[in-house]
Design a protein around this motif. Structure first.
Motif, PDB file in Angstrom:
ATOM      1  N   ASP A 119       0.809  -1.219   0.000  1.00  0.00           N
ATOM      2  CA  ASP A 119       0.000   0.000   0.000  1.00  0.00           C
ATOM      3  C   ASP A 119       0.851   1.282   0.000  1.00  0.00           C
ATOM      4  OD1 ASP A 119       0.939  -0.441   2.540  1.00  0.00           O
ATOM      5  OD2 ASP A 119      -0.919   0.118   3.555  1.00  0.00           O
ATOM      6  N   ALA A 120       2.142   1.170  -0.252  1.00  0.00           N
ATOM      7  CA  ALA A 120       3.020   2.345  -0.301  1.00  0.00           C
ATOM      8  C   ALA A 120       2.676   3.217  -1.502  1.00  0.00           C
ATOM      9  CB  ALA A 120       4.481   1.916  -0.367  1.00  0.00           C
ATOM     10  N   GLU A 121       2.752   4.550  -1.319  1.00  0.00           N
ATOM     11  CA  GLU A 121       2.423   5.495  -2.384  1.00  0.00           C
ATOM     12  C   GLU A 121       3.533   5.638  -3.412  1.00  0.00           C
ATOM     13  OE1 GLU A 121       0.935   9.253  -1.132  1.00  0.00           O
ATOM     14  OE2 GLU A 121      -0.331   8.355   0.405  1.00  0.00           O
ATOM     15  N   CYS A 122       4.759   5.365  -3.033  1.00  0.00           N
ATOM     16  CA  CYS A 122       5.865   5.491  -3.983  1.00  0.00           C
ATOM     17  C   CYS A 122       6.881   4.386  -3.725  1.00  0.00           C
ATOM     18  CB  CYS A 122       6.512   6.871  -3.893  1.00  0.00           C
ATOM     19  SG  CYS A 122       7.175   7.264  -2.277  1.00  0.00           S
ATOM     20  N   GLY A 123       7.875   4.304  -4.605  1.00  0.00           N
ATOM     21  CA  GLY A 123       8.908   3.289  -4.433  1.00  0.00           C
ATOM     22  C   GLY A 123       8.963   2.258  -5.536  1.00  0.00           C
ATOM     23  N   ARG A 124       7.986   2.322  -6.463  1.00  0.00           N
ATOM     24  CA  ARG A 124       7.952   1.331  -7.536  1.00  0.00           C
ATOM     25  C   ARG A 124       8.426   1.877  -8.882  1.00  0.00           C
ATOM     26  NH1 ARG A 124       3.438   1.072  -4.720  1.00  0.00           N
ATOM     27  NH2 ARG A 124       2.970  -0.798  -3.551  1.00  0.00           N
ATOM     28  N   GLY A 125       8.739   3.155  -8.957  1.00  0.00           N
ATOM     29  CA  GLY A 125       9.082   3.805 -10.217  1.00  0.00           C
ATOM     30  C   GLY A 125      10.236   3.161 -10.946  1.00  0.00           C
ATOM     31  N   LEU A 126      11.330   2.921 -10.258  1.00  0.00           N
ATOM     32  CA  LEU A 126      12.488   2.330 -10.925  1.00  0.00           C
ATOM     33  C   LEU A 126      12.277   0.858 -11.251  1.00  0.00           C
ATOM     34  CD1 LEU A 126      15.511   4.061  -9.207  1.00  0.00           C
ATOM     35  CD2 LEU A 126      14.600   4.429 -11.500  1.00  0.00           C
ATOM     36  N   VAL A 127      11.386   0.187 -10.533  1.00  0.00           N
ATOM     37  CA  VAL A 127      11.035  -1.187 -10.895  1.00  0.00           C
ATOM     38  C   VAL A 127      10.352  -1.164 -12.271  1.00  0.00           C
ATOM     39  CG1 VAL A 127       9.604  -3.174 -10.286  1.00  0.00           C
ATOM     40  CG2 VAL A 127      10.857  -1.960  -8.504  1.00  0.00           C
ATOM     41  N   LEU A 128       9.461  -0.177 -12.481  1.00  0.00           N
ATOM     42  CA  LEU A 128       8.815  -0.013 -13.785  1.00  0.00           C
ATOM     43  C   LEU A 128       9.833   0.331 -14.865  1.00  0.00           C
ATOM     44  CD1 LEU A 128       5.558   2.012 -13.108  1.00  0.00           C
ATOM     45  CD2 LEU A 128       5.727  -0.218 -14.181  1.00  0.00           C
ATOM     46  N   VAL A 129      10.719   1.274 -14.561  1.00  0.00           N
ATOM     47  CA  VAL A 129      11.747   1.673 -15.526  1.00  0.00           C
ATOM     48  C   VAL A 129      12.589   0.462 -15.913  1.00  0.00           C
ATOM     49  CG1 VAL A 129      13.840   3.079 -15.848  1.00  0.00           C
ATOM     50  CG2 VAL A 129      11.796   4.093 -14.799  1.00  0.00           C
ATOM     51  N   ASP A 130      12.995  -0.309 -14.920  1.00  0.00           N
ATOM     52  CA  ASP A 130      13.817  -1.490 -15.171  1.00  0.00           C
ATOM     53  C   ASP A 130      13.079  -2.518 -16.028  1.00  0.00           C
ATOM     54  OD1 ASP A 130      16.306  -2.904 -14.717  1.00  0.00           O
ATOM     55  OD2 ASP A 130      15.143  -4.269 -13.448  1.00  0.00           O
ATOM     56  N   ALA A 131      11.776  -2.660 -15.801  1.00  0.00           N
ATOM     57  CA  ALA A 131      10.986  -3.646 -16.546  1.00  0.00           C
ATOM     58  C   ALA A 131      10.686  -3.194 -17.977  1.00  0.00           C
ATOM     59  CB  ALA A 131       9.676  -3.923 -15.808  1.00  0.00           C
ATOM     60  N   LEU A 132      10.470  -1.893 -18.193  1.00  0.00           N
ATOM     61  CA  LEU A 132      10.024  -1.407 -19.495  1.00  0.00           C
ATOM     62  C   LEU A 132      11.151  -0.987 -20.436  1.00  0.00           C
ATOM     63  CD1 LEU A 132       6.986   0.791 -18.365  1.00  0.00           C
ATOM     64  CD2 LEU A 132       6.926  -1.507 -19.380  1.00  0.00           C
ATOM     65  N   ALA A 133      12.245  -0.482 -19.885  1.00  0.00           N
ATOM     66  CA  ALA A 133      13.319   0.059 -20.723  1.00  0.00           C
ATOM     67  C   ALA A 133      14.232  -1.040 -21.242  1.00  0.00           C
ATOM     68  CB  ALA A 133      14.130   1.076 -19.921  1.00  0.00           C
ATOM     69  N   SER A 134      14.834  -0.786 -22.406  1.00  0.00           N
ATOM     70  CA  SER A 134      15.861  -1.694 -22.938  1.00  0.00           C
ATOM     71  C   SER A 134      17.105  -1.627 -22.065  1.00  0.00           C
ATOM     72  CB  SER A 134      16.231  -1.298 -24.364  1.00  0.00           C
ATOM     73  OG  SER A 134      15.110  -1.284 -25.188  1.00  0.00           O
ATOM     74  N   GLY A 135      17.313  -0.479 -21.457  1.00  0.00           N
ATOM     75  CA  GLY A 135      18.428  -0.259 -20.551  1.00  0.00           C
ATOM     76  C   GLY A 135      18.230   1.062 -19.847  1.00  0.00           C
ATOM     77  N   TRP A 136      18.871   1.229 -18.703  1.00  0.00           N
ATOM     78  CA  TRP A 136      18.808   2.493 -17.991  1.00  0.00           C
ATOM     79  C   TRP A 136      20.032   2.613 -17.106  1.00  0.00           C
ATOM     80  CZ3 TRP A 136      18.313   3.403 -12.662  1.00  0.00           C
ATOM     81  CH2 TRP A 136      18.075   2.263 -11.863  1.00  0.00           C
ATOM     82  N   GLY A 137      20.307   3.815 -16.642  1.00  0.00           N
ATOM     83  CA  GLY A 137      21.460   4.014 -15.791  1.00  0.00           C
ATOM     84  C   GLY A 137      21.501   5.417 -15.213  1.00  0.00           C
ATOM     85  N   VAL A 138      22.572   5.663 -14.466  1.00  0.00           N
ATOM     86  CA  VAL A 138      22.769   6.947 -13.799  1.00  0.00           C
ATOM     87  C   VAL A 138      24.176   7.423 -14.099  1.00  0.00           C
ATOM     88  CG1 VAL A 138      22.766   8.151 -11.578  1.00  0.00           C
ATOM     89  CG2 VAL A 138      21.257   6.186 -11.929  1.00  0.00           C
ATOM     90  N   VAL A 139      24.298   8.715 -14.443  1.00  0.00           N
ATOM     91  CA  VAL A 139      25.598   9.316 -14.701  1.00  0.00           C
ATOM     92  C   VAL A 139      25.739  10.546 -13.808  1.00  0.00           C
ATOM     93  CG1 VAL A 139      27.097  10.368 -16.433  1.00  0.00           C
ATOM     94  CG2 VAL A 139      25.503   8.557 -17.104  1.00  0.00           C
ATOM     95  N   PRO A 140      26.653  10.511 -12.814  1.00  0.00           N
ATOM     96  CA  PRO A 140      26.894  11.714 -11.996  1.00  0.00           C
ATOM     97  C   PRO A 140      27.484  12.809 -12.890  1.00  0.00           C
ATOM     98  CG  PRO A 140      27.924   9.764 -11.030  1.00  0.00           C
ATOM     99  CD  PRO A 140      27.462   9.381 -12.398  1.00  0.00           C
TER     100      PRO A 140
END
Length: 157
Positions: A119-140
């Protein structure tokens, strides 16, 4: 040679009346760091994808991705007044790859949470990104970071 009312030199060549619009393959924006900016980014992306002739199904997926990335960026710098989010959309590899980039001023890297309460309001966004995208990442980038996601594209202009 003269035609009705128009004088032309014998060496003159007719000019093309209308040029086809040039559609850029990369577009960047700086938008306010506020919750409504995720909707704006999604609508702008959909508009560009129509120009780039990207299929509706892929456009829907890309819309979900950019919404999540912008929402995360806004949340990451919630305590900063006057903050902004950078958004960049790139159709790369001759139209074979769509790259979505979102920049914020927080150096804190996003984390995929495996143990989100049901029942959490947030916290699933990157799970969706990981599931839908061909790839993803972070660049400082020295001040903050750029979080990117990519999708394979078929049939874009």
């Amino acid at each position: 040679m003269r035609s009705k009312g128009i004088a032309m030199s014998a060496r003159a060549r007719p000019v093309v009346a209308r040029l086809a619009p040039v559609v850029s393959a990369a577009v960047a924006y700086r938008i306010p760091s506020e919750p409504r900016s995720a909707g704006w980014a999604r609508r702008e992306l959909r508009r560009l994808l129509r120009q780039w002739c990207v299929a509706d199904e892929l456009a829907c997926t890309a819309g979900v991705l950019v919404s999540e990335l912008v929402a995360n960026a806004v949340r990451a710098q919630a305590a900063v007044d006057g903050a902004w989010v950078g958004v960049r959309f790139v159709l790369a590899d001759g139209g074979g790859r769509l790259r979505l980039e979102v920049r914020d001023g927080s150096a804190e890297e996003p984390v995929v949470k495996d143990d989100v309460e049901e029942d959490a309001e947030c916290g699933r966004g990157l799970v969706l990104v990981d599931a839908l995208a061909s790839g993803w990442g972070v660049v400082p980038d020295g001040i903050g970071k750029v979080v990117w996601a990519e999708l394979a594209v078929v049939g874009a202009v």
